[in-house]
Design an enzyme around this catalytic site. Structure first.
Site, PDB file in Angstrom:
ATOM      1  N   LEU A  21      -6.465 -10.032 -14.821  1.00 31.95           N
ATOM      2  CA  LEU A  21      -5.127 -10.621 -14.755  1.00 31.95           C
ATOM      3  C   LEU A  21      -5.169 -12.040 -14.203  1.00 31.95           C
ATOM      4  O   LEU A  21      -4.390 -12.912 -14.618  1.00 31.95           O
ATOM      5  CB  LEU A  21      -4.227  -9.746 -13.877  1.00 31.95           C
ATOM      6  N   HIS A  53     -10.191  -2.912 -19.737  1.00 34.03           N
ATOM      7  CA  HIS A  53     -11.400  -3.578 -20.236  1.00 34.03           C
ATOM      8  C   HIS A  53     -12.352  -2.625 -20.951  1.00 34.03           C
ATOM      9  O   HIS A  53     -13.565  -2.654 -20.751  1.00 34.03           O
ATOM     10  CB  HIS A  53     -12.116  -4.321 -19.102  1.00 34.03           C
ATOM     11  N   GLN A 111      -9.982  -9.853 -23.748  1.00 35.02           N
ATOM     12  CA  GLN A 111     -10.399  -9.302 -22.459  1.00 35.02           C
ATOM     13  C   GLN A 111      -9.841  -7.905 -22.217  1.00 35.02           C
ATOM     14  O   GLN A 111     -10.369  -7.151 -21.408  1.00 35.02           O
ATOM     15  CB  GLN A 111     -10.022 -10.229 -21.288  1.00 35.02           C
TER      16      GLN A 111
END
Length: 309
Positions: free
Chosen positions: A88, A197, A247
């Protein structure tokens, strides 16, 4: 000396993180600006132990607080050589480098949190930190398990001896057993509701595919190392957006990122936000550098004075 600014992600939030910067109104002002943009009281959410830990709240709250801390730093005339953000935190880095619009980014990360939570049924996913094995060894175990139908991946390469794995809870449990046999000193589940992820986030990728690019407003004013590439991002908005989207399903290459920053001449790392997680990891990656956590007003005051504007 060259300075690098690093921005924390989920896990560094706390109910006291806004109050910790009480001497620096610029932080509260950033949170107020974010609240008006989102139509929700972020200050009240931050102070609520249940609310702040819901991922759709955590993400905009962390973004707002960390942007506010960086604005406080800017008042001192400090200039950075390079930025990076953990997960983040990459959004924060891009906002602080004037590549992402702050208000659009706030709405984007709230949507990101909701999409991530919706991608896997509550209780089905898990993440665990593995201590005492190299990242390559952890990844090999996960790859072998996937060949036999498991769903577990190396998700965060946090330090040379700490890797976070993510996937279905049962697969993560199987991996933890094998990794202990492989020589891991310990492993522990993380208190998260989303297996970030990894490929289980594919539905979130699809949900955000058209959302990210419109939030970009220009090339970064400071070089940024992105999570997916662990290299300096291009100034092309489309490439920046693609890497930011990627990501969700790919590991955070934090070890490579911090080493790259050091290779670029960074001798002092400032963790720009609540907590000290990234400083702790950084000391294990490049122990010869300075690692300073700007976790509260006292830390800001110690380094640059009151900065009370």
């Amino acid at each position: 000396m060259k300075y690098g600014f690093i921005f924390p992600g989920q896990g560094s939030q706390s109910t006291t993180m806004l109050a910790a910067y009480g001497e620096h109104p610029v932080v509260a002002n950033a949170v107020h600006e974010a609240s008006e943009s989102l139509g929700m009281d972020l200050a009240a959410i931050i102070a609520d132990d249940t609310a702040i830990n819901r991922t759709e709240n955590t993400q905009p709250a962390m973004l707002a607080v960390c942007v506010g801390v960086y604005r406080a730093v800017c008042q001192a005339g400090i200039s950075a050589t390079v930025f990076a953000g953990h997960s983040l935190g990459e959004y924060t880095a891009l906002v602080c480098a004037a590549a992402l619009d702050f208000k659009k980014a706030l709405k984007l990360v709230r949507k990101r949190g909701l999409a991530m939570q919706a991608a896997v049924s509550l209780g089905d996913g898990a993440m665990a930190a593995v201590i005492g094995l190299a990242g390559e060894e952890v990844n090999d175990v996960c790859e072998n398990l996937r060949r036999n139908g498991a769903q577990v991946w190396a998700a965060n390469y946090n330090s040379p001896q700490q890797t976070v794995i993510a996937g279905l809870k049962s697969s993560v449990e199987d991996a933890m057993v094998l990794l202990k046999k492989q020589g891991a000193k310990r492993s522990a589940f993380l208190p998260v509701s989303v297996p970030s992820h990894c490929s289980l986030m594919n539905p979130a990728t699809a949900a955000l595919k058209e959302q990210i690019a419109p939030a970009f407003i220009g090339p970064p004013t400071v070089p940024i190392l992105q999570n997916v590439s662990a290299d300096v991002a291009t100034t092309d908005g489309e490439s920046l957006a693609q890497n930011l989207l990627a990501q969700l399903e790919n590991p955070v290459r934090w070890v490579d990122i911090v080493r790259k920053m050091a290779a670029m001449g960074v001798g002092r790392f400032y963790e720009c936000g609540p907590g000290k997680v990234l400083c702790g990891l950084g000391r294990r990656i490049v122990p010869d550098a300075e690692h300073i956590a700007l976790a509260d007003s006292a830390a800001l005051r110690e380094h640059w004075g009151n900065l009370s504007g």
